[in-house]
Design a protein around this motif. Structure first.
Motif, PDB file in Angstrom:
ATOM      1  N   GLN A  33      46.247  -5.920 -22.298  1.00  0.00           N
ATOM      2  CA  GLN A  33      45.738  -5.921 -20.931  1.00  0.00           C
ATOM      3  C   GLN A  33      46.587  -6.815 -20.023  1.00  0.00           C
ATOM      4  N   VAL A  34      47.074  -7.907 -20.568  1.00  0.00           N
ATOM      5  CA  VAL A  34      47.850  -8.865 -19.777  1.00  0.00           C
ATOM      6  C   VAL A  34      49.194  -8.270 -19.356  1.00  0.00           C
ATOM      7  N   ASP A  94      40.506 -14.529 -10.030  1.00  0.00           N
ATOM      8  CA  ASP A  94      39.974 -13.197  -9.703  1.00  0.00           C
ATOM      9  C   ASP A  94      40.624 -12.123 -10.569  1.00  0.00           C
ATOM     10  N   VAL A  95      41.922 -12.252 -10.763  1.00  0.00           N
ATOM     11  CA  VAL A  95      42.649 -11.290 -11.589  1.00  0.00           C
ATOM     12  C   VAL A  95      42.151 -11.350 -13.033  1.00  0.00           C
ATOM     13  N   ALA A  96      42.038 -12.560 -13.588  1.00  0.00           N
ATOM     14  CA  ALA A  96      41.561 -12.713 -14.972  1.00  0.00           C
ATOM     15  C   ALA A  96      40.157 -12.129 -15.122  1.00  0.00           C
ATOM     16  N   SER A  97      39.294 -12.373 -14.154  1.00  0.00           N
ATOM     17  CA  SER A  97      37.929 -11.823 -14.208  1.00  0.00           C
ATOM     18  C   SER A  97      37.933 -10.307 -14.129  1.00  0.00           C
ATOM     19  N   ALA A  98      38.740  -9.764 -13.231  1.00  0.00           N
ATOM     20  CA  ALA A  98      38.792  -8.307 -13.071  1.00  0.00           C
ATOM     21  C   ALA A  98      39.304  -7.632 -14.337  1.00  0.00           C
ATOM     22  N   LEU A 112      40.054 -16.056 -21.847  1.00  0.00           N
ATOM     23  CA  LEU A 112      41.133 -15.638 -22.749  1.00  0.00           C
ATOM     24  C   LEU A 112      42.306 -15.069 -21.946  1.00  0.00           C
ATOM     25  N   ILE A 113      42.011 -14.226 -20.971  1.00  0.00           N
ATOM     26  CA  ILE A 113      43.071 -13.653 -20.135  1.00  0.00           C
ATOM     27  C   ILE A 113      43.811 -14.768 -19.400  1.00  0.00           C
ATOM     28  N   ALA A 114      43.080 -15.721 -18.843  1.00  0.00           N
ATOM     29  CA  ALA A 114      43.696 -16.832 -18.116  1.00  0.00           C
ATOM     30  C   ALA A 114      44.612 -17.661 -19.026  1.00  0.00           C
ATOM     31  N   LYS A 115      44.223 -17.844 -20.285  1.00  0.00           N
ATOM     32  CA  LYS A 115      45.059 -18.589 -21.225  1.00  0.00           C
ATOM     33  C   LYS A 115      46.301 -17.790 -21.624  1.00  0.00           C
ATOM     34  N   LEU A 116      46.166 -16.473 -21.704  1.00  0.00           N
ATOM     35  CA  LEU A 116      47.278 -15.628 -22.124  1.00  0.00           C
ATOM     36  C   LEU A 116      48.327 -15.419 -21.038  1.00  0.00           C
TER      37      LEU A 116
END
Length: 182
Positions: A33-34, A94-98, A112-116
């Motif tokens: 996803q990242v 906002d991007v990580a949440s979306a 997890l997205i924010a860390k990646l």
């Protein structure tokens, strides 16, 4: 046009999973996803002339680096944080949440997205940069329409289109970023 599977192979999924304390399947799902999220953010920024020029400079700088990392320790995460900041501006949360909200796996969280993002960003930008530099080096006569029809925006759009349905993520990110106007 290259697809993103080659890029995925450059990312040390097992080491990322160990560093973040998640299993490899979850790490891989989140990384999948990242990658298009970062490319979608770059594509959104490339929609205006200033953003495209800035991105081309960054890709020229990073595209000469070897994008493969054996471990997370091989990755310049501080540089990754700068890349993420340049791509998403103040919209990082906002991007990580979306991205997390649009993932079928509830374990792919915004945290997890924010860390990646800063872990994966240096590899993505180096890989995209190498693709961009390769495209610029191609003889103009070989692909005149491609060269005239989009430059970096065309390359990024093509990568998103080849991402097997990930163009939805690119569209979502582009919507959040307002076509480069963060």
């Amino acid at each position: 046009m290259s697809d993103l599977s080659g890029l995925l192979n450059l990312i040390p999924i097992g080491d990322i999973a160990a560093k973040l304390g998640v299993n490899e399947d979850l790490a891989e799902a989140a990384v999948k996803q990242v990658i298009p999220t970062l490319i979608g953010g770059m594509a959104a920024n490339a929609k205006d002339d200033a953003g495209a020029k800035s991105l081309e400079g960054a890709l020229s700088t990073h595209g000469t680096k070897v994008p493969r990392a054996s471990t997370v320790d091989d990755i310049d995460v501080a540089d990754g944080a700068k890349i993420v900041s340049n791509v998403f501006g103040g919209k990082q949360a906002d991007v990580a949440s979306a991205v997390a909200d649009n993932n079928a796996d509830a374990n792919v969280t915004s945290d997890l997205i924010a860390k990646l993002l800063p872990i994966v960003a240096p590899i993505v930008i180096s890989w995209v940069g190498s693709q961009f530099l390769g495209q610029k080096a191609a003889p103009a006569a070989a692909e005149p329409a491609k060269a005239d029809a989009g430059g970096i925006g065309g390359l990024l759009g093509g990568l998103l289109g080849n991402a097997g349905g990930q163009d939805l993520v690119g569209g979502l990110i582009g919507g959040l970023l307002g076509g480069g106007k963060r």
